[in-house]
Scaffold this motif. Structure first.
Motif, PDB file in Angstrom:
ATOM      1  N   PRO A 152       0.953  -1.421  -0.070  1.00  0.00           N
ATOM      2  CA  PRO A 152      -0.023   0.094  -0.070  1.00  0.00           C
ATOM      3  C   PRO A 152       0.814   1.259  -0.111  1.00  0.00           C
ATOM      4  O   PRO A 152       2.029   1.285   0.806  1.00  0.00           O
ATOM      5  CB  PRO A 152      -0.706  -0.090   1.212  1.00  0.00           C
ATOM      6  N   ARG A 153       0.642   2.233  -0.804  1.00  0.00           N
ATOM      7  CA  ARG A 153       1.390   3.595  -0.798  1.00  0.00           C
ATOM      8  C   ARG A 153       0.392   4.702  -0.661  1.00  0.00           C
ATOM      9  O   ARG A 153      -0.511   4.908  -1.257  1.00  0.00           O
ATOM     10  CB  ARG A 153       1.957   3.636  -2.269  1.00  0.00           C
ATOM     11  N   GLU A 154       0.840   5.700   0.162  1.00  0.00           N
ATOM     12  CA  GLU A 154      -0.125   6.684   0.298  1.00  0.00           C
ATOM     13  C   GLU A 154       1.107   7.889  -0.406  1.00  0.00           C
ATOM     14  O   GLU A 154       2.178   8.109   0.158  1.00  0.00           O
ATOM     15  CB  GLU A 154      -0.126   7.188   1.756  1.00  0.00           C
ATOM     16  N   ILE A 155       0.661   8.532  -1.343  1.00  0.00           N
ATOM     17  CA  ILE A 155       1.323   9.603  -2.392  1.00  0.00           C
ATOM     18  C   ILE A 155       1.404  10.918  -1.800  1.00  0.00           C
ATOM     19  O   ILE A 155       0.306  11.262  -1.578  1.00  0.00           O
ATOM     20  CB  ILE A 155       1.024   9.185  -3.716  1.00  0.00           C
ATOM     21  N   ARG A 156       2.307  11.313  -1.409  1.00  0.00           N
ATOM     22  CA  ARG A 156       2.622  12.773  -1.144  1.00  0.00           C
ATOM     23  C   ARG A 156       3.633  13.352  -1.833  1.00  0.00           C
ATOM     24  O   ARG A 156       4.453  12.863  -2.277  1.00  0.00           O
ATOM     25  CB  ARG A 156       2.855  12.836   0.428  1.00  0.00           C
ATOM     26  N   VAL A 157       3.583  14.851  -2.136  1.00  0.00           N
ATOM     27  CA  VAL A 157       4.504  15.597  -2.899  1.00  0.00           C
ATOM     28  C   VAL A 157       5.626  15.769  -1.955  1.00  0.00           C
ATOM     29  O   VAL A 157       5.763  16.170  -0.785  1.00  0.00           O
ATOM     30  CB  VAL A 157       3.923  16.767  -3.341  1.00  0.00           C
TER      31      VAL A 157
END
Length: 281
Positions: free
Chosen positions: A249-254
């Motif tokens: 699982p990935r939580e994409i943030r800048v």
């Protein structure tokens, strides 16, 4: 401080941005793909290229296949399988048009730089071999933009397999850089039967390498890498197999490093969870 010391000549540039005497260059949207495979002896490996030293951006750096979005990457007359552009947009915080462009750029650039093609004759199959004069001609036509990616897929009767990709990260080049990219990182498994190209017009060396080994080469100064590449490799080193990576699982943030003056010297300040991958971090 989570920082990397920068060359002294960048100090004046940082001050010029801080004082409003310079404006940042707009960041161009881009996509990069970490192509992975399971090796019987060495385990999980990533495909990497060393950029030729004549490149304007990151000359001599070890990178993953990728590049900037082409305006025609948004063409909708293209057979598509897997998550929709809207779903990719939700993952990467992008509108549907940009999400389509990013996925197409990811697949196109990977083919251009490595001959790895994430597309197939049906929505449940993938091309099993991209070697030969015909495929090379197509690659060159994409490179010189005499053929759009949609036209290439249509002529060969292929479906883009967005389901073979997974979102991994989102990096933006620091404001002080003269060339800037707003880059989404993807991961994908090497399709069975295909073989990655030895070199490309933008690379003089390629390597299949364990992520931990590549990261260590960067830390020792043997391989030059930009922070996003090293951070990605360090993250991938925690996995045993391609399937493990694709299921993560990935939580994409800048992630956008900043350039600052600290005690009179120029530093690139990294996000805390990225800085830990560097010596002394």
């Amino acid at each position: 401080m989570n920082g990397l010391k920068l060359p002294a000549e960048l100090r004046d540039r940082i001050l010029a941005f801080r004082d409003g005497r310079m404006e940042p260059v707009p960041a161009r949207h881009a996509a990069t793909v970490v192509v992975l495979r399971d090796h019987a002896e060495h385990g999980l490996q990533a495909f990497m290229l060393r950029r030729v030293r004549s490149m304007a951006f990151a000359p001599g750096a070890y990178v993953f296949p990728g590049g900037g979005v082409d305006p025609r990457d948004g063409e909708t007359a293209l057979a598509w399988a897997g998550p929709s552009p809207a779903e990719w947009g939700a993952a990467f915080n992008a509108d549907e048009k940009l999400a389509r462009e990013l996925v197409c750029a990811a697949v196109r650039e990977t083919f251009e730089e490595s001959l790895v093609l994430l597309a197939g004759p049906t929505d449940a199959s993938v091309v099993d071999d991209t070697r030969g004069d015909g495929w090379e001609a197509d690659r060159r036509a994409l490179l010189d933009r005499s053929q759009s990616f949609a036209a290439f897929l249509d002529r060969r009767g292929l479906v883009l397999r967005s389901d073979l990709l997974r979102p991994w990260a989102h990096w933006v080049t620091p404001l002080i850089e003269p060339k800037r990219y707003d880059t989404r990182f993807f991961v994908a498994a090497m399709p069975p039967g295909q073989r990655a190209r030895d070199v490309s017009t933008e690379a003089d060396q390629v390597a299949w390498v364990r992520p931990a080994e590549a990261a260590e080469k960067a830390r020792r100064g043997e391989w030059f890498m930009l922070p996003p590449t090293l951070a990605t490799l360090a993250e991938l080193a925690e996995f045993e197999t391609v399937a493990d990576v694709l299921a993560a699982p990935r939580e994409i943030r800048v992630l956008e490093p900043t350039a600052e003056i600290v005690d009179g010297e120029a530093y690139l300040v990294l996000p805390e969870d990225v800085a830990q991958h560097y010596p002394g971090g």
